[in-house]
Design an enzyme around this catalytic site. Structure first.
Site, PDB file in Angstrom:
ATOM      1  N   ASN A 389       0.824  -1.208   0.000  1.00 45.67           N
ATOM      2  CA  ASN A 389       0.000   0.000   0.000  1.00 45.67           C
ATOM      3  C   ASN A 389       0.856   1.255   0.000  1.00 45.67           C
ATOM      4  OD1 ASN A 389      -1.947   2.045   0.509  1.00 45.67           O
ATOM      5  ND2 ASN A 389      -3.287   0.553   1.468  1.00 45.67           N
ATOM      6  N   ASP A 390       1.398   1.615   1.164  1.00 44.45           N
ATOM      7  CA  ASP A 390       2.126   2.886   1.277  1.00 44.45           C
ATOM      8  C   ASP A 390       3.355   2.948   0.380  1.00 44.45           C
ATOM      9  OD1 ASP A 390       0.324   3.766   3.238  1.00 44.45           O
ATOM     10  OD2 ASP A 390       1.433   2.714   4.804  1.00 44.45           O
TER      11      ASP A 390
END
Length: 459
Positions: A389-390
């Site tokens: 994700n990040d």
């Protein structure tokens, strides 16, 4: 064994420890590095046994610890490795505290004068407070990583000032202990208790997104604690081994902070000087995303010339590394160029994804770091993101974003992006990911292992 032979054995063990660190710098030589480390520790233990009369008790304790360690190592899942590492760090810190307490109580048994010198008191002070902070901080890290405690930062008004006051009070008790003519247990005990409390307070404001840095930072603390006790006991092996662990952990912490665009000083001080909490995962605005099936994803990859796979923590949770290897082999059979892109902070500890891919025996030459592969995304047909994700969030390029400036894998520059996730939930940083809403992106929802297995069948 004479003192000279013991010193020589410790020197040889130290060389093996240095070779171990060198070997661990690359996945290709990591197993050799582990072997060097084990050989070095064996030499150090044997040399130590020759200078003590309590070798039977020591061997019994080593056997008990080895049995417990072997059982835990066999049972622990790869996803639980970060909290296991945090737990091990806590034990190192606690051991340093226990040794210091014993040395203060009976210094003669450690070869120290009955009335401790100022130098010995200073060394015991350093080893004790660093060890105590390592233990309590590692306990919090373990609780956060294992889900037994919220991974969100825990803050309160005046937190940094309170920590500063506690640290000054701890130093004050340390000075009282240092200048006392006799063994001042009141000062020593007070200093130790405050150090335990400080360890808790320094780690609780650190959120889940910074856990990789915390792991390497606590690793460094445990090394310095061991080195401090080594000075107290006059044990060169503890000093060298502790210094190696402490310095390498500090360097790794700095590298991790750089990879996450974090201030090294703010992290080691428990978030001091940080901008504050993260923003919400979504501002409530309805966003549209495109979703597809495993068959759709397999069709796109099967007709591509190049594919980059980005592994994330979702891959670790699903234990999908072996299925991913099978997928890569199927694509290679079709003449497709397949590579893996690994971000330095993917997962929950440094090198987490590298370990997972190595476990599945994915060729090392196919696994590339951020700096090696980032320029290739723009010329890649398909990027398959598995539970990350990040580390692929384009918000890193947006001024004002909490992760602004953080180096990311430029998956958004590829021609087509496919993201395998269980849901649209945000990552550790609590940020929504604009990559998921791009026209070029297709979301494939489900367990990573099952989704990848279905892709393999479709191919």
């Amino acid at each position: 064994m004479s003192a000279n032979l013991v010193a020589l054995a410790y020197l040889i063990a130290s060389v093996f420890f240095i070779l171990a660190l060198k070997g661990l710098s690359s996945p290709i030589t990591a197993r050799r590095g582990n072997l060097f480390g084990m050989v070095g520790m064996t030499i150090a233990v044997i040399a130590t046994l020759t200078v003590t009369k309590n070798w039977a008790l020591i061997l019994f304790c080593i056997a008990m610890g080895g049995i417990i360690g072997a059982v835990v190592a066999k049972r622990v899942q790869m996803t639980a490795m970060p909290e296991l590492v945090a737990f091990m760090h806590s034990l190192v810190g606690l051991a340093a505290v226990f040794i210091a307490i014993t040395a203060v109580n009976n210094p003669v048994s450690f070869g120290l004068p009955a009335m401790l010198t100022m130098g010995s008191k200073l060394e015991l002070f350093l080893g004790t407070f660093i060890g105590a902070m390592t233990w309590s901080g590692s306990v919090i890290a373990f609780l956060k990583l294992s889900g037994r405690m919220s991974g969100a930062p825990i803050t309160f008004s005046g937190q940094h000032m309170f920590n500063l006051i506690l640290a000054l009070v701890m130093v004050g008790f340390g000075l009282w202990f240092f200048f006392s003519e006799t063994t001042n247990w009141t000062a020593f005990a007070s200093m130790t208790v405050i150090a335990f409390v400080l360890g808790f307070l320094i780690i609780i404001p650190i959120g889940g997104a910074d856990m990789p840095v915390v792991i390497s930072m606590l690793n460094s603390y445990s090394g310095w604690a061991a080195a401090g006790i080594g000075f107290s006991l006059g044990n060169p092996m503890l000093i060298i081994a502790g210094s190696l662990v402490g310095s390498s952990g500090a360097i790794l912490s700095y590298i991790m902070c750089k990879a996450m665009n974090r201030s090294f000083l703010s992290v080691i001080l428990g978030g001091f000087g940080s901008a504050g909490g993260t923003i919400a995962a979504s501002d409530g605005t309805q966003k549209n995303h495109r979703s597809g099936s495993s068959d759709d994803a397999a069709f796109l990859m099967g007709n591509a010339d190049s594919v980059i796979i980005v592994p994330g923590y979702g891959l670790a949770v699903a234990r999908a590394q072996h299925s991913v290897k099978e997928l890569a082999e199927k694509l290679h059979e079709k003449g497709i160029n397949v590579r893996f892109a690994v971000h330095p902070v993917a997962g929950r500890m440094p090198g987490h994804m590298n370990v997972l891919l190595a476990e599945a025996e994915i060729p090392y030459e196919q696994v590339l770091e951020l700096d090696e592969i980032n320029s290739d995304f723009s010329s890649t047909d398909v990027v398959l993101v598995l539970g990350a994700n990040d580390v692929v969030n384009p918000a890193a390029y947006i001024t004002g974003s909490p992760i602004y400036g953080m180096p990311i894998l430029d998956a958004h520059k590829a021609r087509t992006v496919m993201v395998v996730k269980r849901s649209m939930a945000a990552g550790y940083a609590g940020l929504d990911n604009d990559l998921f809403y791009m026209d070029k992106t297709m979301m494939v929802f489900g367990d990573a292992k099952k989704v990848v297995e279905n892709m393999v069948k479709a191919l």
